[in-house]
Design a protein around this motif. Structure first.
Motif, PDB file in Angstrom:
ATOM      1  N   SER A 125       0.834  -1.210   0.000  1.00  0.00           N
ATOM      2  CA  SER A 125       0.000   0.000   0.000  1.00  0.00           C
ATOM      3  C   SER A 125       0.864   1.253   0.000  1.00  0.00           C
ATOM      4  CB  SER A 125      -0.929  -0.010   1.208  1.00  0.00           C
ATOM      5  OG  SER A 125      -1.825  -1.105   1.160  1.00  0.00           O
ATOM      6  N   GLU A 129       0.768   4.112  -2.891  1.00  0.00           N
ATOM      7  CA  GLU A 129       0.496   5.536  -2.647  1.00  0.00           C
ATOM      8  C   GLU A 129       1.561   6.414  -3.291  1.00  0.00           C
ATOM      9  OE1 GLU A 129       0.140   6.071   1.523  1.00  0.00           O
ATOM     10  OE2 GLU A 129      -1.746   4.948   1.700  1.00  0.00           O
ATOM     11  N   LYS A 131       3.016   5.574  -5.971  1.00  0.00           N
ATOM     12  CA  LYS A 131       2.969   5.203  -7.394  1.00  0.00           C
ATOM     13  C   LYS A 131       4.217   4.428  -7.826  1.00  0.00           C
ATOM     14  CE  LYS A 131      -0.113   8.975  -8.685  1.00  0.00           C
ATOM     15  NZ  LYS A 131      -1.280   8.092  -8.603  1.00  0.00           N
TER      16      LYS A 131
END
Length: 229
Positions: A125, A129, A131
């Motif tokens: 995650s 976030e 990228k």
């Protein structure tokens, strides 16, 4: 008046002028070779590299000259062919992307890490976030396999590769076998093949991870029946 002696002298002089000077050919050739071997005559001669480059560029020039004569339309036709080739190469580069390095042999999925499934999901995650889709895909695949190990669907095995995990899990969860194999290929491509993942690949892995969490694997009896059926 010229006396007899004077006439004789004139004749002798004229006769000597008519006699050619005959130097032997071989000594003359050796003398010329010795003279030309003097370094002063070769101070400005091109070196071996320069001579090689001159021959190479002469060859290139002859090659293009021949191509220009053979091409339809002469030199303008050759220019058109070169431009068409450059355009084709650019199109292939844009379509296929940067040439990838040769894939390395598959390595273990987890390496030396011993984190749990939730830890891998948290790391995935965080990468998503930011990228960093390649790292996010890698961590989510590790979370997926670790979760299957935690649920005893797969036996914990440190040396397992992504392909091996997908094959073993696919036999126990046949409804998801194709997606498992696809996920393993994506992991191998971004980890060993030099490719770059994108958001869609990460989203597909997240969905697969959630679906596998709700799936029920085949029991030992069911696997035996399926193998004999």
């Amino acid at each position: 008046m010229t006396g007899v002696g004077g006439t004789t002298a004139v004749r002798l002089i004229r006769a000597s002028e008519d006699i050619p000077v005959d130097t032997p050919r071989l000594p003359a050739r050796e003398a010329a070779r010795d003279e030309l071997s003097d370094p002063m005559y070769h101070e400005h001669d091109p070196n071996l590299l320069e001579r090689g480059l001159d021959r190479f560029w002469d060859w290139v020039g002859d090659l293009f000259a021949g191509a220009a004569e053979a091409a339809p339309g002469g030199p303008l036709g050759l220019v058109a062919l070169v431009l068409a080739f450059v355009g084709l190469a650019a199109a292939l580069w844009w379509r296929l992307g940067t040439p990838q390095r040769a894939a390395r042999p598959p390595e273990t999925l987890f390496g030396s890490t011993t984190r749990g499934a939730d830890d891998h999901r948290t790391a995935a995650s965080a990468h998503a976030e930011a990228k960093r889709w390649t790292e996010a895909v890698q961590e989510r695949m590790r979370a997926l396999v670790r979760s299957l190990e935690d649920r005893a669907v797969l036996d914990p095995r440190p040396g397992r590769t992504a392909d091996e995990a997908a094959a073993e899990a696919g036999r126990l969860l046949p409804a998801h076998a194709d997606r498992l194999h696809a996920a393993a290929r994506v992991f191998d491509d971004v980890t060993y093949g030099g490719r770059t993942a994108d958001e869609s690949a990460y989203t597909a892995l997240c969905t697969l991870d959630l679906d596998l969490g709700a799936a029920r694997p085949l029991s030992a009896v069911g696997r035996a029946q399926g193998a004999t059926g």
